[in-house]
Scaffold this active site. Sequence first.
Site, short mmCIF file in Angstrom:
data_model
loop_
_atom_site.label_atom_id
_atom_site.label_comp_id
_atom_site.label_asym_id
_atom_site.label_seq_id
_atom_site.Cartn_x
_atom_site.Cartn_y
_atom_site.Cartn_z
N SER A 28 1.18 3.98 -3.27
CA SER A 28 1.11 5.21 -2.74
C SER A 28 2.23 6.33 -3.66
CB SER A 28 0.80 5.82 -1.53
OG SER A 28 1.96 5.81 -0.73
N ALA A 72 0.94 -1.26 -0.04
CA ALA A 72 -0.07 0.09 0.00
C ALA A 72 0.85 1.37 0.10
CB ALA A 72 -0.77 0.07 1.26
N TYR A 73 1.90 1.33 0.84
CA TYR A 73 2.80 2.55 0.84
C TYR A 73 3.28 2.61 -0.43
CZ TYR A 73 6.80 5.35 2.64
OH TYR A 73 7.56 6.31 2.73
N ALA A 74 4.05 1.59 -0.95
CA ALA A 74 4.73 1.59 -2.20
C ALA A 74 3.88 2.28 -3.36
CB ALA A 74 5.56 0.26 -2.40
#
Length: 247
Positions: free
Chosen positions: A158, A154-156
């Site tokens: 974004s 999810a972080y990557a």
Amino acid sequence: MTIDNGTRVAIVTGGSRGIGRAVVRRLAEQGYSVVVGYAGNADEAAAAVKEAVAAGAQALAYRADVADETAVAGMFAEAETRFGGVDAVLNSAGRMYLAPVADLDLDQMDALHRTNIRGTFVVAREAARRVREGGSITLFSTSVVGTYFPTYGAYAASKGAVEALTMVLAREMRGRNINVNTIAPGPTATELFLDGKSDELVARLAKSNPLERLGEPRDIAEVAAFLASPAGHWVNGQVVRANGGMV
């Protein structure tokens, strides 16, 4: 009161802690007037302002959720009122949430993407409208976009959106002499990075690049200050992986 002494003016979101705070200090040392954007911790923001003033700069703190377009517009307006304009915008505000895809809390993912994607677009939109000719816009990604570590999906994702935006925005600034770049730090010794990680994991990540250490916030701040400066202006539309050679 308007202060316009001919110095360059920077807005640094996420400027109260970590990489953003180091960027504030470095720009202050270079003579910028600095607006320290922060989301919630007024004491840390005040401390960042104090450090900037000690370095000889004019500085103020402004509370703004980067995903709130009204608050962000107010922050830019405050910079214009107090310091005369905006020359450099550095959007270091960000949120991290780690989980395997199978275990994602979708509310957490939505909050992450609200800050990291929507927030980046809100700040970029205001910067595109208001940065003065000859200025600079710097966004922030992560080297995890290229390392594909488990739990970082999810972080990557974004931050992948931020990287996709970079060249598009650079091309949209044609004719205004504004450069747009993104910095993608590797593992950097900030509270956000270190939180929840074992000493063993931190040591392993420190060895993952040929320089065999974690980055320091100052390392990233030096890159940010260069890209925002006249010396770095020819660098445009790029994602700079400031990670010690991590692959």
